[in-house]
Design a protein around this motif. Structure first.
Motif, mmCIF file in Angstrom:
data_model
loop_
_atom_site.group_PDB
_atom_site.id
_atom_site.type_symbol
_atom_site.label_atom_id
_atom_site.label_comp_id
_atom_site.label_asym_id
_atom_site.label_seq_id
_atom_site.Cartn_x
_atom_site.Cartn_y
_atom_site.Cartn_z
ATOM 1 N N ARG A 101 0.840 -1.192 0.000
ATOM 2 C CA ARG A 101 0.000 0.000 0.000
ATOM 3 C C ARG A 101 0.884 1.256 0.000
ATOM 4 O O ARG A 101 1.898 1.322 0.674
ATOM 5 C CB ARG A 101 -0.888 -0.020 1.245
ATOM 6 N N GLY A 102 0.470 2.261 -0.783
ATOM 7 C CA GLY A 102 1.185 3.534 -0.800
ATOM 8 C C GLY A 102 2.535 3.479 -1.487
ATOM 9 O O GLY A 102 3.456 4.207 -1.128
ATOM 10 N N THR A 103 2.672 2.607 -2.503
ATOM 11 C CA THR A 103 3.920 2.515 -3.269
ATOM 12 C C THR A 103 3.602 2.502 -4.759
ATOM 13 O O THR A 103 2.453 2.329 -5.174
ATOM 14 C CB THR A 103 4.722 1.240 -2.929
ATOM 15 N N GLU A 105 2.631 12.885 -5.348
ATOM 16 C CA GLU A 105 1.707 13.425 -4.354
ATOM 17 C C GLU A 105 0.626 12.408 -4.000
ATOM 18 O O GLU A 105 0.228 12.293 -2.836
ATOM 19 C CB GLU A 105 1.083 14.720 -4.886
ATOM 20 N N LEU A 106 0.143 11.673 -4.994
ATOM 21 C CA LEU A 106 -0.863 10.649 -4.727
ATOM 22 C C LEU A 106 -0.315 9.560 -3.814
ATOM 23 O O LEU A 106 -0.970 9.130 -2.862
ATOM 24 C CB LEU A 106 -1.343 10.027 -6.051
ATOM 25 N N VAL A 107 0.899 9.122 -4.102
ATOM 26 C CA VAL A 107 1.513 8.065 -3.296
ATOM 27 C C VAL A 107 1.766 8.557 -1.874
ATOM 28 O O VAL A 107 1.561 7.822 -0.901
ATOM 29 C CB VAL A 107 2.822 7.578 -3.960
ATOM 30 N N ALA A 108 2.181 9.799 -1.743
ATOM 31 C CA ALA A 108 2.392 10.376 -0.408
ATOM 32 C C ALA A 108 1.103 10.369 0.396
ATOM 33 O O ALA A 108 1.125 10.306 1.629
ATOM 34 C CB ALA A 108 2.943 11.789 -0.529
ATOM 35 N N GLU A 138 -8.568 22.431 -9.206
ATOM 36 C CA GLU A 138 -7.517 23.159 -8.509
ATOM 37 C C GLU A 138 -6.250 22.328 -8.416
ATOM 38 O O GLU A 138 -5.145 22.806 -8.693
ATOM 39 C CB GLU A 138 -8.001 23.543 -7.111
ATOM 40 N N GLN A 139 -6.391 21.057 -8.019
ATOM 41 C CA GLN A 139 -5.243 20.180 -7.827
ATOM 42 C C GLN A 139 -4.452 19.980 -9.115
ATOM 43 O O GLN A 139 -3.217 19.913 -9.095
ATOM 44 C CB GLN A 139 -5.710 18.814 -7.301
ATOM 45 N N PHE A 140 -5.165 19.938 -10.248
ATOM 46 C CA PHE A 140 -4.508 19.648 -11.522
ATOM 47 C C PHE A 140 -4.277 20.898 -12.362
ATOM 48 O O PHE A 140 -3.987 20.799 -13.550
ATOM 49 C CB PHE A 140 -5.325 18.613 -12.306
ATOM 50 N N ASP A 141 -4.385 22.062 -11.717
ATOM 51 C CA ASP A 141 -4.100 23.334 -12.383
ATOM 52 C C ASP A 141 -4.929 23.490 -13.656
ATOM 53 O O ASP A 141 -4.413 23.861 -14.725
ATOM 54 C CB ASP A 141 -2.603 23.434 -12.701
ATOM 55 N N GLY A 196 -1.018 7.941 0.325
ATOM 56 C CA GLY A 196 -1.399 6.559 0.625
ATOM 57 C C GLY A 196 -1.962 5.765 -0.529
ATOM 58 O O GLY A 196 -2.342 4.607 -0.363
ATOM 59 N N VAL A 197 -2.006 6.360 -1.727
ATOM 60 C CA VAL A 197 -2.532 5.647 -2.891
ATOM 61 C C VAL A 197 -1.492 4.661 -3.415
ATOM 62 O O VAL A 197 -0.289 4.948 -3.420
ATOM 63 C CB VAL A 197 -2.927 6.652 -3.998
ATOM 64 N N THR A 198 -1.962 3.505 -3.855
ATOM 65 C CA THR A 198 -1.101 2.494 -4.472
ATOM 66 C C THR A 198 -1.210 2.619 -5.982
ATOM 67 O O THR A 198 -2.314 2.735 -6.512
ATOM 68 C CB THR A 198 -1.539 1.078 -4.043
ATOM 69 N N ILE A 199 -0.076 2.583 -6.671
ATOM 70 C CA ILE A 199 -0.092 2.770 -8.123
ATOM 71 C C ILE A 199 0.661 1.645 -8.817
ATOM 72 O O ILE A 199 1.802 1.339 -8.464
ATOM 73 C CB ILE A 199 0.512 4.129 -8.509
#
Length: 319
Positions: free
Chosen positions: A34-36, A185-188, A126-129, A190-193
Motif C-alpha cells: 500500500r502507498g507505493t 503526491e498521490l503516493v504520499a 484546482e489540484q490539476f491546475d 497513501g494511494v497504491t499505483i
C-alpha cells in the motif's frame, strides 16, 4: 472481507491469459505494498496492458487469483471496482464537454450527489491546475492538459489503487515531469499505483519496485538499483594525484583497467555498499589515498536489453 490499511494494495498469484493459441501472460506473481509505485516494464506485446485489464476487472484471467485492496478479484469484483481507478493508454476525455463537465459527469457516475460532486470537481480542477481551462471544451486542450484531466477523472471516486497504463506516452518532457509530480503526491497520500511504461527514466524516477515482463513472464523484479546491479559492467573509477599511488593501488587491487595519463583505475564493482566498503578498506589498509571516486552502474536500458534481448523502443504486435 473488510478492508484494512494493513492489506497490500495488489496481490496476484499465477495470473495466466491466452488469446486463442497466443499465450500473453504466463503465470505472473505480483505484490504491491500500500502507498507505493510498482512499474511494469516490457516491450509492446509483453503483457503489460493485459495484466492491467485483468487486475482492473476489464477481462478475466484463465488461471490464477488476485486481491486488490483486500478484495478478491473473482468473488468481489464490485468491491474491487469501487476501490480502483484506471487511466488507460487512450484518453477517456469527452471532447464535446468542458473539463468541468467531464469531471461532473464522472461524479454523477460515482453517485456523489450534486453538492458533493461539484465540490469534488472544484477540488480536482484546482489540484490539476485546470481552473482556468475548466470551462473550455476539452477539444482545445493540449496533450498534457488532456492527460491531467484524464487522471483527474480517475480520481473523482477517491480510489485507493490506481492503474496507470503508459500515462505519459506522447507528452513533452515538461508535461511528463508534471505528471510525475502528481503521481508522487498521490503516493504520499497513501494511494497504491501500478504503472506500465516504456519510458525507463519514468520507472527509475517513480517506482519503488520494478518488474520486467518478457513474453508474458516476469523475468526480473526489484528496485531500480537492485536490477542495475544484476547486470555486468558496473565499476568504480578511482583517480590519484600521482603515479606512485596509482601503481600501488593497481598492485593491491589486481584486476583493473588503468589510464596512466589520467591517473585513473577502473575497478569492476557492483556499486553496493558492501563492495564499496571492501574496496576502500583494501586501499586504506595500505594507506593509499584516493583523490576522487566515482561509481558507475548499468542503467535501466542495459537491464532491459540484458533481460529481454531487445531494445526498449522495439515495436512488437500488441494485444
Amino acid at each position: 472481507m473488510a478492508t484494512t490499511p494493513s492489506h497490500p494494495g495488489i496481490v496476484a498469484t499465477g495470473l495466466r491469459k491466452s488469446f486463442g493459441d497466443h499465450l500473453v501472460l504466463d503465470g505472473i506473481d505480483l505484490r504491491v505494498p500500500r502507498g507505493t509505485v510498482y512499474a511494469l516494464l516490457g516491450a509492446n506485446g509483453a503483457g503489460k496492458t493485459t495484466a492491467v485489464k485483468i487486475l482492473s476487472t476489464l477481462i478475466s484471467s484463465d488461471d490464477g487469483d488476485a486481491r486488490i485492496s483486500g478484495h478478491d478479484l473473482a468473488t468481489e469484483p464490485d468491491a474491487v471496482r469501487a476501490a480502483i481507478g484506471v487511466t488507460g493508454q487512450f484518453s477517456a476525455v469527452d471532447n464535446l464537454l468542458t473539463g468541468e463537465e467531464n469531471l461532473i459527469l464522472m461524479a454523477d457516475l460515482h453517485h456523489l450527489g450534486r453538492e458533493r460532486g461539484r465540490r469534488r470537481t472544484a477540488e480536482l480542477l484546482e489540484q490539476f491546475d485546470l481552473v482556468e481551462a475548466g470551462r473550455k471544451p476539452a477539444a482545445t486542450y493540449s496533450g498534457g492538459m488532456r492527460r491531467r484531466l484524464d487522471l483527474a477523472m480517475t480520481l473523482v471516486g477517491s480510489p485507493r489503487v490506481i492503474f496507470l497504463d503508459e500515462p505519459t506516452t506522447g507528452l513533452d518532457p515538461r508535461s511528463r515531469r508534471g505528471m510525475w509530480q502528481i503521481v508522487r503526491e498521490l503516493v504520499a497520500g497513501g494511494v497504491t499505483i501500478l504503472l506500465t511504461t516504456q519510458y525507463l527514466e519514468e520507472a527509475d524516477e517513480l517506482a519503488d519496485r520494478i518488474g520486467v515482463l518478457d513474453h508474458g513472464r516476469l523475468v526480473a523484479e526489484g528496485t531500480a538499483d537492485e536490477l542495475k546491479r544484476r547486470i555486468p559492467g558496473g565499476h568504480v573509477s578511482l583517480r590519484f594525484t600521482d603515479t606512485h599511488r596509482l601503481e600501488s593501488a593497481a598492485h593491491v587491487l589486481g584486476r583493473v583497467s588503468r589510464d596512466d595519463d589520467a591517473l585513473t583505475l577502473r575497478v569492476p564493482n557492483d556499486g553496493s555498499l558492501r563492495s564499496l566498503k571492501g574496496l576502500l578498506d583494501r586501499l586504506d589498509g595500505e594507506s593509499i589515498d584516493v583523490d576522487e571516486l566515482a561509481v558507475h552502474t548499468p542503467d535501466l536500458d542495459d537491464v532491459f536489453l540484458a533481460l529481454t534481448g531487445k531494445p526498449q523502443h522495439e515495436k512488437v504486435t500488441t494485444r
